[in-house]
Design a protein around this motif. Sequence first.
Motif, PDB file in Angstrom:
ATOM      1  N   LEU A  12       0.818  -1.207   0.000  1.00  0.00           N
ATOM      2  CA  LEU A  12       0.000   0.000   0.000  1.00  0.00           C
ATOM      3  C   LEU A  12       0.854   1.260   0.000  1.00  0.00           C
ATOM      4  O   LEU A  12       0.329   2.357   0.121  1.00  0.00           O
ATOM      5  CB  LEU A  12      -0.950  -0.006   1.200  1.00  0.00           C
ATOM      6  N   ARG A  38      -2.524   2.379  -5.371  1.00  0.00           N
ATOM      7  CA  ARG A  38      -3.210   1.395  -4.531  1.00  0.00           C
ATOM      8  C   ARG A  38      -3.720   2.046  -3.243  1.00  0.00           C
ATOM      9  O   ARG A  38      -4.830   1.770  -2.788  1.00  0.00           O
ATOM     10  CB  ARG A  38      -2.267   0.239  -4.194  1.00  0.00           C
ATOM     11  N   THR A  91      -5.192   1.282 -12.887  1.00  0.00           N
ATOM     12  CA  THR A  91      -5.038   0.508 -11.657  1.00  0.00           C
ATOM     13  C   THR A  91      -6.422   0.297 -11.070  1.00  0.00           C
ATOM     14  O   THR A  91      -7.242   1.218 -11.058  1.00  0.00           O
ATOM     15  CB  THR A  91      -4.159   1.241 -10.634  1.00  0.00           C
ATOM     16  N   LEU A 126      -9.171  -1.830  -8.098  1.00  0.00           N
ATOM     17  CA  LEU A 126      -9.428  -2.573  -6.872  1.00  0.00           C
ATOM     18  C   LEU A 126     -10.867  -3.081  -6.933  1.00  0.00           C
ATOM     19  O   LEU A 126     -11.792  -2.328  -7.233  1.00  0.00           O
ATOM     20  CB  LEU A 126      -9.255  -1.684  -5.633  1.00  0.00           C
ATOM     21  N   PHE A 169      -6.033  -6.202  -6.008  1.00  0.00           N
ATOM     22  CA  PHE A 169      -5.618  -5.094  -6.868  1.00  0.00           C
ATOM     23  C   PHE A 169      -5.220  -5.615  -8.249  1.00  0.00           C
ATOM     24  O   PHE A 169      -4.740  -6.747  -8.392  1.00  0.00           O
ATOM     25  CB  PHE A 169      -4.418  -4.367  -6.267  1.00  0.00           C
ATOM     26  N   GLU A 219      -3.196  -4.293 -11.992  1.00  0.00           N
ATOM     27  CA  GLU A 219      -2.470  -3.318 -12.810  1.00  0.00           C
ATOM     28  C   GLU A 219      -2.180  -3.932 -14.170  1.00  0.00           C
ATOM     29  O   GLU A 219      -2.493  -5.108 -14.404  1.00  0.00           O
ATOM     30  CB  GLU A 219      -1.155  -2.910 -12.127  1.00  0.00           C
ATOM     31  N   PHE A 232      -6.107  -7.892  -1.152  1.00  0.00           N
ATOM     32  CA  PHE A 232      -6.473  -6.737  -0.335  1.00  0.00           C
ATOM     33  C   PHE A 232      -7.163  -7.253   0.916  1.00  0.00           C
ATOM     34  O   PHE A 232      -8.236  -7.842   0.857  1.00  0.00           O
ATOM     35  CB  PHE A 232      -7.405  -5.821  -1.134  1.00  0.00           C
TER      36      PHE A 232
END
Length: 432
Positions: free
Chosen positions: A4, A9, A347, A349, A366, A368, A402
């Motif tokens: 993080l 993020r 990006t 979540l 997460f 990417e 996460f």
Amino acid sequence: MPNLNDPKRQFLAELFDTAVAAADPHLILKDQLPPPPKGRTVVIGAGKGAAQLAQAFEAIWPHPYDGVVVTRYGYGAPCERIKVLEAAHPVPDQAGVEAARALQDAVQGLGPEDQVIALVCGGGSSLLPAPPEGLTLEDLQALNAALLASGAPISVMNDIRKQFSTVNGGRLSELAHPARVVSLVVSDVPGDDPGAVASGPTVPGWRTAAAVLEEVAARGLELPGRCMAFLEKAATQPQEDAPSTTQTHVIASAGLSLAAAAKAAQARGVNAWILSDAIEGEAREVALVHAALARQAQESGFPHPAPLVLLSGGETTVTLRHKGRGGRNGEFALSLALALEGQEGITALAADTDGIDGSEDNAGAFVEAGTAAAMRAAGVDPRGALQRNDAFGAFEAIDALFHTGPTGTNVNDFRALLIGDLPDLSPATGQI
């Protein structure tokens, strides 16, 4: 724990926290409680955030009361007068059967001057197994497993579950009659129908068995044999609503939480576009739509230029093809990782607002541009993992899970896709 320290993020995690805070029981309950009755106040509740709702109630309500709520194992919170029970979720167990009986006992024998306050949130369907005569807990376990594997929308699952319960579909309100029942509902369902949250134990009304049987046939759902026989028999018999005196209020929802997250993003100089708070469908397919919208926004600047965050909520589903690990948000994220592979500047979540996504201990994951490639470098085939329904294992291999732990509330899926770079903040002023 994922890294993080990465600003993007961290930004997405902060938006998640903001969305969850907008549904915090200690913030939302105060202005929603009814006036005290002349008689008794009895508190009941069910769901993954029921203990936190009960705790918040105790901090606010100054009058005499007692009660009982049930939550998932590990989701309890200390209460002074309200008894907190724990049971299994998503597959019900005997502790849930006993909890359902405790709630039934709590509301019986009340009079017209008494009041029941029902604290209801997502997860209650599994936490209150109450098999009708002729069926057993094992039958409900088999039914629940079949529904979870079917890929059917949550609204359809709950319509079916109501047919196999002496609690759901408002039946607790029927037991409480003639007492007044006030239901305070934290919605985790698309459309915020309070009767669909936890299968509506205190919200009167359900579809007839005949209508549900038609739905089962139309969707080609395969219910366990004993359950199917029970439903077919029920479809031949009349069903009538029993008397109850109820009021129902939705006090938190995905829409309110997404609006709070959008406002927080805009305060950071990031444009926000809420796609919908009621998205349903197969998680891996919903991810493809999100990927297409993100690419379009990145390439055209529509509807807002970067930096832009796309937000969505609702409840997707997963059709289980294999016995992998994970949940619908992990499956969404894994499909999204494949769809956006090599697409720099995005990006994402995806996480469940109750803090637990499916079968494991993570809220989500997460994504990417390099997520899928990183999985391959770690020895995991992401497409194969998706086919095995093993999103957890794939994201665990690259430290992209996460984790939040139980949040104490539940307004269902939270998805955020950040396009572009974050604006710089001045260390001196904190302003953009």
